[in-house]
Enzyme design. Structure first.
Site, short mmCIF file in Angstrom:
data_model
loop_
_atom_site.label_atom_id
_atom_site.label_comp_id
_atom_site.label_asym_id
_atom_site.label_seq_id
_atom_site.Cartn_x
_atom_site.Cartn_y
_atom_site.Cartn_z
N HIS A 53 0.85 -1.19 0.00
CA HIS A 53 0.00 0.00 0.00
C HIS A 53 0.89 1.24 0.00
O HIS A 53 1.99 1.23 0.56
CB HIS A 53 -0.88 0.02 1.25
N GLU A 55 0.78 3.97 1.68
CA GLU A 55 1.15 4.47 3.00
C GLU A 55 2.31 3.69 3.60
O GLU A 55 3.24 4.27 4.15
CB GLU A 55 -0.04 4.39 3.97
N CYS A 83 -6.88 2.16 5.16
CA CYS A 83 -7.49 0.92 5.63
C CYS A 83 -6.99 0.61 7.04
O CYS A 83 -6.15 1.34 7.58
CB CYS A 83 -7.12 -0.24 4.68
N CYS A 86 -3.08 0.13 7.23
CA CYS A 86 -2.32 1.38 7.11
C CYS A 86 -2.57 2.31 8.29
O CYS A 86 -1.64 2.95 8.78
CB CYS A 86 -2.64 2.05 5.79
#
Length: 150
Positions: A53, A55, A83, A86
């Site tokens: 991801h 992040e 999410c 993260c």
């Protein structure tokens, strides 16, 4: 243009790179002392891993540059509300402020589904600002998924 808009524009540039690579267009930048410390975009499809991801990739880069896992003087700019994975990493990294473009009503964990940023039992809470260039961020995502369906 506000400071938050300035850095969100860079996060949007990162999101567009993800879309060009065939990944969900989510971009992230981490700012420290008025300069961009790390840039990243989603690479889940490219790397074939849930962990890629934007992040998490940005946190890893920023930590390497600062030489510390604590990012206590940083602000993260992301195009979509994080999410649960993260949001948890952001809390663990001690990032004090997160600015997001679009909210994520199906999976967001900074207020939409859950709010991991404000759990009083945790030893760190995160200030969360959302809606900065939100329409542009949401349009990137909806356009990407519309193109996938057609």
């Amino acid at each position: 243009m506000t400071i938050d808009e300035k850095y969100m524009k860079e996060a949007i540039r990162q999101a567009k790179k993800a879309a060009q690579a065939g990944d969900v267009p989510i971009g992230c930048v981490i700012v420290h002392e008025g300069r961009i410390l790390a840039r990243a975009y989603n690479k889940r499809n490219a790397r074939k891993t849930t962990l890629a991801h934007a992040e998490l990739l940005a946190i890893e880069k920023a930590s390497k540059k600062l030489g510390d896992w604590r990012l206590e003087e940083c602000t993260m700019y992301i195009t979509l509300e994080p999410c649960q994975m993260c949001a948890g990493a952001i809390v663990q990294a001690r990032i004090p402020r997160v600015v997001a473009g679009a909210m994520n009503p199906k999976a967001g964990c900074a207020g939409s589904v859950l709010n991991l940023f404000q759990v009083e039992a945790f030893n760190h809470q995160v200030e969360f600002v959302h809606g900065v260039m939100g329409e542009e961020c949401a349009a990137l995502l909806s356009g990407f998924f519309r193109a996938l369906r057609s």
